[in-house]
Design a protein around this motif. Sequence first.
Motif, PDB file in Angstrom:
ATOM      1  N   LEU A 156      15.005  15.366  15.784  1.00 16.63           N
ATOM      2  CA  LEU A 156      14.270  16.434  15.264  1.00 16.63           C
ATOM      3  C   LEU A 156      12.817  16.239  15.700  1.00 16.63           C
ATOM      4  CD1 LEU A 156      15.815  17.227  11.935  1.00 16.63           C
ATOM      5  CD2 LEU A 156      15.764  18.556  14.015  1.00 16.63           C
ATOM      6  N   LEU A 157      12.177  15.277  15.648  1.00 12.44           N
ATOM      7  CA  LEU A 157      10.836  15.138  16.206  1.00 12.44           C
ATOM      8  C   LEU A 157      10.703  15.422  17.578  1.00 12.44           C
ATOM      9  CD1 LEU A 157       9.892  11.863  14.438  1.00 12.44           C
ATOM     10  CD2 LEU A 157       9.340  14.374  13.522  1.00 12.44           C
ATOM     11  N   ASP A 158      11.947  15.281  18.366  1.00 11.00           N
ATOM     12  CA  ASP A 158      11.677  15.579  19.824  1.00 11.00           C
ATOM     13  C   ASP A 158      12.088  16.998  20.137  1.00 11.00           C
ATOM     14  OD1 ASP A 158      10.445  12.992  20.490  1.00 11.00           O
ATOM     15  OD2 ASP A 158      12.584  12.475  20.873  1.00 11.00           O
ATOM     16  N   ALA A 159      12.599  17.779  19.138  1.00 12.49           N
ATOM     17  CA  ALA A 159      13.133  18.954  19.340  1.00 12.49           C
ATOM     18  C   ALA A 159      11.935  20.167  19.042  1.00 12.49           C
ATOM     19  CB  ALA A 159      14.459  19.308  18.303  1.00 12.49           C
ATOM     20  N   ASP A 160      12.530  21.306  19.785  1.00  7.44           N
ATOM     21  CA  ASP A 160      11.473  22.352  19.833  1.00  7.44           C
ATOM     22  C   ASP A 160      12.417  23.178  18.952  1.00  7.44           C
ATOM     23  OD1 ASP A 160      10.063  24.610  19.984  1.00  7.44           O
ATOM     24  OD2 ASP A 160      10.491  25.127  22.173  1.00  7.44           O
ATOM     25  N   LEU A 161      11.541  23.310  17.613  1.00 13.05           N
ATOM     26  CA  LEU A 161      12.342  24.217  16.651  1.00 13.05           C
ATOM     27  C   LEU A 161      11.780  25.524  16.400  1.00 13.05           C
ATOM     28  CD1 LEU A 161      12.425  21.369  13.767  1.00 13.05           C
ATOM     29  CD2 LEU A 161      14.250  22.097  15.467  1.00 13.05           C
ATOM     30  N   SER A 162      10.826  25.901  17.391  1.00  8.87           N
ATOM     31  CA  SER A 162      10.287  27.199  17.124  1.00  8.87           C
ATOM     32  C   SER A 162      11.012  28.320  17.285  1.00  8.87           C
ATOM     33  CB  SER A 162       8.959  27.478  18.188  1.00  8.87           C
ATOM     34  OG  SER A 162       9.808  27.429  19.564  1.00  8.87           O
ATOM     35  N   GLY A 163      12.281  28.416  17.817  1.00  2.00           N
ATOM     36  CA  GLY A 163      13.047  29.606  17.858  1.00  2.00           C
ATOM     37  C   GLY A 163      14.348  29.675  16.915  1.00  2.00           C
ATOM     38  N   ILE A 164      14.081  28.689  16.069  1.00  2.00           N
ATOM     39  CA  ILE A 164      15.236  28.467  14.720  1.00  2.00           C
ATOM     40  C   ILE A 164      15.114  29.597  13.632  1.00  2.00           C
ATOM     41  CG2 ILE A 164      16.316  27.231  13.263  1.00  2.00           C
ATOM     42  CD1 ILE A 164      16.104  24.773  14.999  1.00  2.00           C
ATOM     43  N   ASP A 165      15.967  30.388  13.580  1.00  2.00           N
ATOM     44  CA  ASP A 165      16.025  31.163  12.535  1.00  2.00           C
ATOM     45  C   ASP A 165      16.084  30.940  11.140  1.00  2.00           C
ATOM     46  OD1 ASP A 165      16.299  33.729  10.970  1.00  2.00           O
ATOM     47  OD2 ASP A 165      17.981  34.266  11.956  1.00  2.00           O
ATOM     48  N   PRO A 166      15.307  31.056  10.173  1.00  2.00           N
ATOM     49  CA  PRO A 166      15.550  30.621   8.834  1.00  2.00           C
ATOM     50  C   PRO A 166      16.875  31.016   8.284  1.00  2.00           C
ATOM     51  CG  PRO A 166      13.149  31.136   9.117  1.00  2.00           C
ATOM     52  CD  PRO A 166      13.913  31.648  10.190  1.00  2.00           C
ATOM     53  N   ASP A 167      17.193  32.241   8.279  1.00  2.05           N
ATOM     54  CA  ASP A 167      18.594  32.619   7.926  1.00  2.05           C
ATOM     55  C   ASP A 167      19.724  32.101   8.570  1.00  2.05           C
ATOM     56  OD1 ASP A 167      16.971  34.428   6.268  1.00  2.05           O
ATOM     57  OD2 ASP A 167      17.077  36.158   7.823  1.00  2.05           O
ATOM     58  N   ALA A 168      19.362  31.715   9.583  1.00  6.89           N
ATOM     59  CA  ALA A 168      20.587  30.888  10.247  1.00  6.89           C
ATOM     60  C   ALA A 168      20.708  29.401   9.756  1.00  6.89           C
ATOM     61  CB  ALA A 168      20.396  30.964  11.858  1.00  6.89           C
ATOM     62  N   VAL A 169      19.736  28.855   9.310  1.00  5.49           N
ATOM     63  CA  VAL A 169      19.523  27.546   8.762  1.00  5.49           C
ATOM     64  C   VAL A 169      20.439  27.573   7.239  1.00  5.49           C
ATOM     65  CG1 VAL A 169      18.194  25.816   7.617  1.00  5.49           C
ATOM     66  CG2 VAL A 169      17.977  26.353  10.064  1.00  5.49           C
ATOM     67  N   ALA A 170      20.009  28.895   6.582  1.00  4.99           N
ATOM     68  CA  ALA A 170      20.475  29.079   5.218  1.00  4.99           C
ATOM     69  C   ALA A 170      22.047  29.146   5.325  1.00  4.99           C
ATOM     70  CB  ALA A 170      19.720  30.104   4.721  1.00  4.99           C
ATOM     71  N   ALA A 171      22.441  30.070   6.379  1.00  7.16           N
ATOM     72  CA  ALA A 171      23.975  30.143   6.612  1.00  7.16           C
ATOM     73  C   ALA A 171      24.643  28.930   6.754  1.00  7.16           C
ATOM     74  CB  ALA A 171      24.068  31.166   7.508  1.00  7.16           C
ATOM     75  N   ALA A 172      24.086  28.233   7.776  1.00  2.65           N
ATOM     76  CA  ALA A 172      24.667  26.948   8.147  1.00  2.65           C
ATOM     77  C   ALA A 172      24.650  25.880   7.046  1.00  2.65           C
ATOM     78  CB  ALA A 172      23.975  26.359   9.175  1.00  2.65           C
ATOM     79  N   GLU A 173      23.668  25.947   6.263  1.00  2.46           N
ATOM     80  CA  GLU A 173      23.673  25.182   5.028  1.00  2.46           C
ATOM     81  C   GLU A 173      24.757  25.738   3.780  1.00  2.46           C
ATOM     82  OE1 GLU A 173      19.323  23.632   3.881  1.00  2.46           O
ATOM     83  OE2 GLU A 173      19.707  25.702   3.588  1.00  2.46           O
ATOM     84  N   ASN A 174      24.886  26.996   3.754  1.00  2.00           N
ATOM     85  CA  ASN A 174      26.150  27.283   2.871  1.00  2.00           C
ATOM     86  C   ASN A 174      27.497  26.984   3.662  1.00  2.00           C
ATOM     87  OD1 ASN A 174      24.216  28.568   1.131  1.00  2.00           O
ATOM     88  ND2 ASN A 174      24.342  30.584   2.176  1.00  2.00           N
ATOM     89  N   ARG A 175      27.672  27.167   4.971  1.00  2.00           N
ATOM     90  CA  ARG A 175      28.916  26.770   5.452  1.00  2.00           C
ATOM     91  C   ARG A 175      29.251  25.156   5.174  1.00  2.00           C
ATOM     92  NH1 ARG A 175      27.259  30.272   9.396  1.00  2.00           N
ATOM     93  NH2 ARG A 175      26.684  28.470  10.681  1.00  2.00           N
ATOM     94  N   VAL A 176      28.215  24.511   5.198  1.00  2.00           N
ATOM     95  CA  VAL A 176      28.352  23.001   5.254  1.00  2.00           C
ATOM     96  C   VAL A 176      28.443  22.587   3.588  1.00  2.00           C
ATOM     97  CG1 VAL A 176      27.035  20.817   5.131  1.00  2.00           C
ATOM     98  CG2 VAL A 176      26.898  22.180   7.151  1.00  2.00           C
ATOM     99  N   ALA A 177      27.932  23.231   2.641  1.00  2.00           N
ATOM    100  CA  ALA A 177      28.263  23.188   1.129  1.00  2.00           C
ATOM    101  C   ALA A 177      29.538  23.371   0.937  1.00  2.00           C
ATOM    102  CB  ALA A 177      27.127  23.981   0.423  1.00  2.00           C
TER     103      ALA A 177
END
Length: 55
Positions: A14-35
């Motif tokens: 993650l420290l080497d990754a460019d996270l500028s284009g990640i949509d917070p809603d997409a992260v939340a949706a992925a978290e919900n799927r994982v849960a």
Amino acid sequence: MRLKAVLDVTDALLLDADLSGIDPDAVAAAENRVARLRRMDEREAAVARAMGPRA
């Protein structure tokens, strides 16, 4: 930290990754799927324990 947990990656990756284009809603949706998947795994394990060893 949330993204790291959802993606199951190391800090170094993650420290080497460019996270500028990640949509917070997409992260939340992925978290919900994982849960949801984790809850399903937990339920399946509970059912397997309740059924006992199979012959």
